[in-house]
Design a protein around this motif. Structure first.
Motif, mmCIF file in Angstrom:
data_model
loop_
_atom_site.group_PDB
_atom_site.id
_atom_site.type_symbol
_atom_site.label_atom_id
_atom_site.label_comp_id
_atom_site.label_asym_id
_atom_site.label_seq_id
_atom_site.Cartn_x
_atom_site.Cartn_y
_atom_site.Cartn_z
ATOM 1 N N VAL A 192 -6.152 33.386 27.085
ATOM 2 C CA VAL A 192 -5.674 32.021 27.316
ATOM 3 C C VAL A 192 -6.840 31.273 27.966
ATOM 4 O O VAL A 192 -7.247 31.600 29.086
ATOM 5 N N ARG A 224 -5.358 21.349 27.935
ATOM 6 C CA ARG A 224 -5.196 20.889 29.309
ATOM 7 C C ARG A 224 -6.437 20.208 29.852
ATOM 8 O O ARG A 224 -6.470 19.809 31.007
ATOM 9 N N PHE A 247 7.479 33.372 28.946
ATOM 10 C CA PHE A 247 6.694 32.592 29.918
ATOM 11 C C PHE A 247 7.613 31.913 30.928
ATOM 12 O O PHE A 247 8.655 31.377 30.541
ATOM 13 N N THR A 290 3.265 36.151 28.907
ATOM 14 C CA THR A 290 2.076 35.416 29.381
ATOM 15 C C THR A 290 2.427 34.718 30.694
ATOM 16 O O THR A 290 3.538 34.205 30.842
ATOM 17 N N GLY A 291 1.463 34.697 31.601
ATOM 18 C CA GLY A 291 1.684 34.046 32.897
ATOM 19 C C GLY A 291 1.752 35.102 33.979
ATOM 20 O O GLY A 291 2.786 35.736 34.153
ATOM 21 N N GLY A 292 0.633 35.313 34.659
ATOM 22 C CA GLY A 292 0.596 36.324 35.714
ATOM 23 C C GLY A 292 0.317 37.727 35.205
ATOM 24 O O GLY A 292 0.423 38.691 35.959
ATOM 25 N N VAL A 293 -0.037 37.837 33.932
ATOM 26 C CA VAL A 293 -0.373 39.161 33.394
ATOM 27 C C VAL A 293 -1.813 39.488 33.797
ATOM 28 O O VAL A 293 -2.701 38.628 33.748
ATOM 29 N N GLY A 351 -3.330 36.204 28.475
ATOM 30 C CA GLY A 351 -3.836 36.136 29.844
ATOM 31 C C GLY A 351 -5.186 35.464 29.931
ATOM 32 O O GLY A 351 -5.961 35.460 28.970
ATOM 33 N N SER A 352 -5.416 34.885 31.101
ATOM 34 C CA SER A 352 -6.668 34.159 31.304
ATOM 35 C C SER A 352 -7.752 35.034 31.939
ATOM 36 O O SER A 352 -8.892 34.602 32.045
HETATM 37 C C1 3PG Z 1 -1.352 29.765 31.684
HETATM 38 O O1 3PG Z 1 -0.385 29.121 31.987
HETATM 39 O O2 3PG Z 1 -2.508 29.395 31.892
HETATM 40 C C2 3PG Z 1 -1.129 31.035 30.962
HETATM 41 O O3 3PG Z 1 0.199 31.401 31.052
HETATM 42 C C3 3PG Z 1 -2.010 32.108 31.479
HETATM 43 O O4 3PG Z 1 -1.624 32.444 32.732
HETATM 44 P P1 3PG Z 1 -2.529 33.411 33.623
HETATM 45 O O5 3PG Z 1 -3.645 32.577 34.149
HETATM 46 O O6 3PG Z 1 -1.583 33.863 34.685
HETATM 47 O O7 3PG Z 1 -3.006 34.534 32.741
#
Ligand code: 3PG
Length: 213
Positions: free
Chosen positions: A22, A51, A136, A162-165, A184-185
């Protein structure tokens, strides 16, 4: 594109690698080398979030990278769908879903990975034919136990949490029967991208690509 066809395509994308990076791109000049480094490390499917002002240009740059499949994330509106496709995005990702967004993706033939955080949201997407969804925000919405609990009543839905992984919790997600891959980022940290440390990015990508699933 019907939601069924879209789900077949997003499932194929999710099966390409354990992790979908991400990406939040601040400077479009970093886009191409970043994509090349991620692809070289074994992560061909890339999500550029809409974004930043540089996002669309970054998608256009990354779309030219051989072996890469670039999509647009943070799609919120029909206008986002249109802009992402014009830039060359081959798939879309959204944090949640609205009828207008789903209609636009269908009308534009854009394979969409739509977000859901609850059984009701997942069911609403299933009703529209989406059998592959983004879970998410994964960790905040209950993490592995929550996603595992959704597998019993909703086994026909596959997810990309996704999100906090992180590298630490990704294996637990990837071991779930209803998880195809994770997003994931962490594979593209801001400082490493800003420093132009592409070998460092490739190393992170290779580690992520090697996660068992
Ligand atoms: C985001 O919202 O940027 C994505 O869900 C990635 O999230 P992360 O930075 O927790 O991997």
């Amino acid at each position: 594109m019907t939601p069924h066809a879209a789900s077949e395509m997003t499932e194929a994308l999710c099966r390409r690698a354990a992790v979908i990076p991400v990406l939040v791109i601040e400077d479009a000049r970093t886009a191409r080398p970043l994509a090349e480094a991620l692809v070289a490390g074994g992560l061909p499917v890339l999500e550029v979030t809409l974004r930043t002002p540089a996002a669309l240009e970054a998608i256009a740059e990354m779309a030219q990278v051989e072996g890469g499949i670039v999509g647009a994330g943070t799609l919120l509106t029909p206008a986002d769908v249109e802009a992402a496709q014009a830039a060359g995005a081959r798939f879309g990702v959204s944090p949640g879903s609205t009828p207008a967004l789903l209609d636009a993706a269908r009308a534009g033939d854009l394979p969409l990975l739509p977000g859901a955080a609850t059984a009701t949201e997942a069911m609403a997407l299933l009703e529209r034919g989406y059998t592959v969804q983004k879970f998410f925000p994964a960790e905040a919405a209950g993490g592995v136990p929550a996603l595992k609990a959704l597998a019993s009543p909703l086994p026909q839905i596959r997810f990309c949490p996704t999100g906090g992984v992180t590298p630490a919790n990704a294996p637990a997600y990837l071991s779930l029967p209803n998880t195809l891959c994770v997003g994931g980022s962490w594979v593209a940290p801001k400082e490493i991208v800003a420093a132009g440390d592409w070998a460092g990015i490739t190393a992170l990508a290779a580690e992520a690509a090697g996660l068992p699933r």
